[in-house]
Design a protein around this motif. Structure first.
Motif, short mmCIF file in Angstrom:
data_model
loop_
_atom_site.label_atom_id
_atom_site.label_comp_id
_atom_site.label_asym_id
_atom_site.label_seq_id
_atom_site.Cartn_x
_atom_site.Cartn_y
_atom_site.Cartn_z
N LYS A 46 -13.59 -22.55 67.18
CA LYS A 46 -12.95 -23.58 66.37
C LYS A 46 -12.80 -24.86 67.17
CE LYS A 46 -8.80 -24.41 63.54
NZ LYS A 46 -7.51 -23.82 63.09
N PHE A 47 -13.22 -25.96 66.55
CA PHE A 47 -13.15 -27.28 67.18
C PHE A 47 -12.27 -28.17 66.32
CE2 PHE A 47 -14.60 -31.66 67.26
CZ PHE A 47 -14.81 -31.95 68.59
N VAL A 48 -11.28 -28.82 66.94
CA VAL A 48 -10.38 -29.73 66.24
C VAL A 48 -10.36 -31.06 66.98
CG1 VAL A 48 -8.03 -30.10 65.38
CG2 VAL A 48 -8.95 -27.77 65.53
N VAL A 102 -27.97 -23.48 64.83
CA VAL A 102 -26.56 -23.13 64.99
C VAL A 102 -25.88 -23.22 63.62
CG1 VAL A 102 -25.86 -25.51 65.53
CG2 VAL A 102 -24.45 -23.59 66.30
N ASN A 103 -24.92 -22.32 63.38
CA ASN A 103 -24.20 -22.30 62.11
C ASN A 103 -22.85 -23.01 62.26
OD1 ASN A 103 -25.80 -20.45 60.15
ND2 ASN A 103 -25.85 -19.38 62.12
N ILE A 104 -22.58 -23.94 61.33
CA ILE A 104 -21.37 -24.76 61.38
C ILE A 104 -20.64 -24.69 60.04
CG2 ILE A 104 -20.43 -27.09 61.70
CD1 ILE A 104 -21.68 -26.23 64.23
N PHE A 105 -19.33 -24.47 60.10
CA PHE A 105 -18.49 -24.53 58.90
C PHE A 105 -17.52 -25.72 59.08
CE2 PHE A 105 -16.87 -22.04 55.21
CZ PHE A 105 -15.76 -22.82 54.90
N PRO A 106 -17.77 -26.85 58.40
CA PRO A 106 -16.90 -28.02 58.56
C PRO A 106 -15.75 -28.03 57.56
CG PRO A 106 -18.88 -28.64 57.36
CD PRO A 106 -18.96 -27.15 57.61
N THR A 140 -7.81 -35.90 60.94
CA THR A 140 -8.20 -34.82 61.85
C THR A 140 -9.33 -34.03 61.20
OG1 THR A 140 -5.94 -34.60 62.68
CG2 THR A 140 -7.43 -32.76 63.09
N ILE A 141 -10.36 -33.72 61.99
CA ILE A 141 -11.47 -32.91 61.47
C ILE A 141 -11.48 -31.55 62.18
CG2 ILE A 141 -12.84 -34.92 60.84
CD1 ILE A 141 -14.18 -32.83 63.63
N VAL A 142 -11.99 -30.55 61.47
CA VAL A 142 -12.10 -29.19 62.01
C VAL A 142 -13.49 -28.67 61.68
CG1 VAL A 142 -11.22 -26.83 61.93
CG2 VAL A 142 -9.64 -28.76 61.64
N TYR A 143 -14.11 -28.01 62.63
CA TYR A 143 -15.31 -27.25 62.30
C TYR A 143 -15.37 -25.98 63.14
CZ TYR A 143 -17.83 -29.28 66.37
OH TYR A 143 -18.23 -29.65 67.63
N TYR A 144 -16.12 -24.99 62.62
CA TYR A 144 -16.27 -23.70 63.28
C TYR A 144 -17.74 -23.51 63.64
CZ TYR A 144 -11.73 -22.93 61.08
OH TYR A 144 -10.42 -23.05 60.67
N VAL A 145 -18.01 -22.93 64.80
CA VAL A 145 -19.36 -22.72 65.31
C VAL A 145 -19.63 -21.23 65.46
CG1 VAL A 145 -20.97 -23.22 67.18
CG2 VAL A 145 -19.18 -24.87 66.62
N ASP A 146 -20.81 -20.81 65.03
CA ASP A 146 -21.18 -19.40 65.21
C ASP A 146 -22.71 -19.30 65.38
OD1 ASP A 146 -20.83 -16.70 65.50
OD2 ASP A 146 -19.78 -16.42 63.60
N ASN A 147 -23.13 -18.31 66.10
CA ASN A 147 -24.55 -17.95 66.26
C ASN A 147 -25.46 -19.13 66.65
OD1 ASN A 147 -23.72 -15.42 65.55
ND2 ASN A 147 -25.28 -15.10 64.00
N LEU A 148 -25.33 -19.53 67.90
CA LEU A 148 -26.27 -20.49 68.47
C LEU A 148 -27.53 -19.74 68.87
CD1 LEU A 148 -26.96 -23.32 69.65
CD2 LEU A 148 -25.84 -22.56 71.77
N SER A 149 -28.69 -20.16 68.33
CA SER A 149 -29.94 -19.42 68.54
C SER A 149 -31.09 -20.34 68.88
CB SER A 149 -30.30 -18.63 67.27
OG SER A 149 -29.26 -17.77 66.88
N LEU A 150 -32.15 -19.73 69.38
CA LEU A 150 -33.45 -20.39 69.54
C LEU A 150 -34.44 -19.70 68.62
CD1 LEU A 150 -33.70 -20.74 73.43
CD2 LEU A 150 -33.20 -22.56 71.79
N GLU A 151 -35.37 -20.48 68.06
CA GLU A 151 -36.33 -19.93 67.10
C GLU A 151 -37.73 -20.44 67.38
OE1 GLU A 151 -33.15 -19.75 63.36
OE2 GLU A 151 -34.63 -21.38 63.47
N VAL A 152 -38.70 -19.69 66.86
CA VAL A 152 -40.10 -20.13 66.86
C VAL A 152 -40.51 -20.33 65.40
CG1 VAL A 152 -42.48 -19.57 67.45
CG2 VAL A 152 -40.62 -18.87 68.98
N VAL A 153 -40.90 -21.58 65.07
CA VAL A 153 -41.37 -21.90 63.72
C VAL A 153 -42.66 -22.70 63.84
CG1 VAL A 153 -39.05 -21.96 62.72
CG2 VAL A 153 -40.04 -24.06 63.67
N GLU A 154 -43.34 -22.90 62.72
CA GLU A 154 -44.48 -23.82 62.69
C GLU A 154 -43.89 -25.22 62.68
OE1 GLU A 154 -48.38 -24.89 62.81
OE2 GLU A 154 -47.69 -22.80 62.72
N PRO A 155 -44.00 -25.97 63.78
CA PRO A 155 -43.27 -27.24 63.87
C PRO A 155 -43.87 -28.33 63.00
CG PRO A 155 -44.67 -26.98 65.79
CD PRO A 155 -44.80 -25.70 64.99
N ASP A 156 -43.02 -29.29 62.64
CA ASP A 156 -43.52 -30.46 61.92
C ASP A 156 -44.45 -31.26 62.82
OD1 ASP A 156 -41.95 -29.72 59.86
OD2 ASP A 156 -40.62 -31.46 59.90
#
Length: 346
Positions: free
Chosen positions: A97-99, A137-141, A214-230
């Motif tokens: 949690k980030f505030v 990364v997943n963010i809930f603002p 005041t703003i709040v956001y939550y962070v979960d599951n920071l990952s690296l991925e392999v995709v077909e890049p733009d």
């Protein structure tokens, strides 16, 4: 000369006002009601990123601990607060949690724009992430009262990312409030062999009077991925056909092209009947920016919806008709209305 130019502008305005009547397209209802037009999100880059096939991924941090997470503030001591939380969890037991306040009691002066950046960084020990080409990364603002909200992802690699101008390695993402957002940043063009950190950055730029300070956001599951890049560099079209997405007016020249120079002929297909209506030879063009196959189908003057087929690739559908540019005029007009940066545009 000034009189002629001024007269032309007046005629253009009068002509446009006469021409753009309420109800001609789906867009101008918003135009005349002074509100933002709805975005066609299925045609957005974000939609494309969200729906890319992930060939491989690795979880860097599941937000089950504060180990290796640090706060840093660009203008001195931290003004944000960091904690483990069970309030909003994407996966597992906890999230981070980030505030942070949106502003500080400091006068920025007439040229001030924001009170610095409060950064949340996951540290790494010069790790080699060259195998992967996307950060996720997943963010809930929870930005109470905010109409638009965004965060910035920053990659840190040795002393070369971000670059000396502070541009390369930054990626800002618009968010949807009160829901989980997947923030992604493609990095095939960036050095990532000595990664020291991945940052989520918030700029303290104040808040509107009816929004929280005041703003709040939550962070979960920071990952690296392999995709077909733009496709990110050069003038080529990658694996696509470049054409006028707005369509082509009946009397206008109709040109499209691709940097995939393979076949000698192309077809234009009616998307309703799925029948070919025109087949011609391509024109091969070489220049300092590359080699291209150019498709000229200017003789096509029957209104309808079409696509270009060239070997085993095809364009997305486009229209041929009268006044195909009207929606563009309306969209630009709406953009001018919205692009006001805090000023109440009448």
């Amino acid at each position: 000369m000034k009189k002629i130019y001024f007269s032309f502008i007046i005629l253009l305005i009068v002509g446009s006002c006469t021409f753009l009547k309420r109800g001609e397209t789906n867009y101008n209802l918003s135009l005349y009601e002074y509100k933002a037009m709805e975005m066609d999100t299925m045609n957005s880059l974000q939609y494309k990123w969200d729906n890319k096939k992930i060939h491989e991924s690795v979880l860097l941090d599941g937000a089950e601990s504060l180990d290796n997470w640090v706060l840093s503030y660009t203008n001195g001591e931290n003004v944000g607060v960091l904690s483990l939380s069970t309030e909003k969890v994407y996966e597992g037991k906890t999230s981070i949690k980030f505030v942070s306040p949106t502003k500080l009691p400091i006068n920025l002066g007439s040229n001030g724009r924001y009170w610095g950046r409060q950064n949340l960084t996951r540290k790494f020990e010069h790790e080699d992430f060259s195998k992967y080409n996307r950060i996720s990364v997943n963010i809930f603002p929870e930005f109470e009262g905010f109409r638009k909200l965004y965060l910035t992802i920053i990659l840190h690699n040795a002393d070369n990312v971000p670059d000396k101008y502070g541009k390369e390695g930054w990626h800002t993402v618009m968010l949807k409030n009160n829901r989980w957002n997947k923030l992604v940043m493609e990095i095939p063009h960036l050095h990532r062999n000595e990664v020291t950190g991945i940052t989520i950055s918030y700029g303290l730029q104040g808040n509107e009077t009816d929004a929280s300070d005041t703003i709040v956001y939550y962070v979960d599951n920071l990952s690296l991925e392999v995709v077909e890049p733009d496709y990110y560099e050069g003038w080529g079209t990658d694996k696509e056909i470049s054409f006028t997405h707005s369509g082509y007016n009946i009397e206008d020249e109709k040109i499209a092209f691709t940097s995939l120079v393979k076949e000698k002929r192309f077809k234009v297909v009616n998307t309703t009947s799925n029948k070919s209506v025109l087949e011609r030879e391509v024109r091969n063009v070489s220049s300092r920016i590359g080699d291209f196959a150019v498709f000229n189908f200017s003789e096509l003057n029957t209104p309808g919806n079409y696509k270009i087929v060239y070997g085993n690739i095809e364009s997305r559908p486009f229209s041929v008709g009268d006044n195909v540019w009207v929606p563009i005029i309306e969209k630009i007009t709406n953009q001018f209305y919205l692009q006001r940066c805090g000023f109440n545009q009448p």
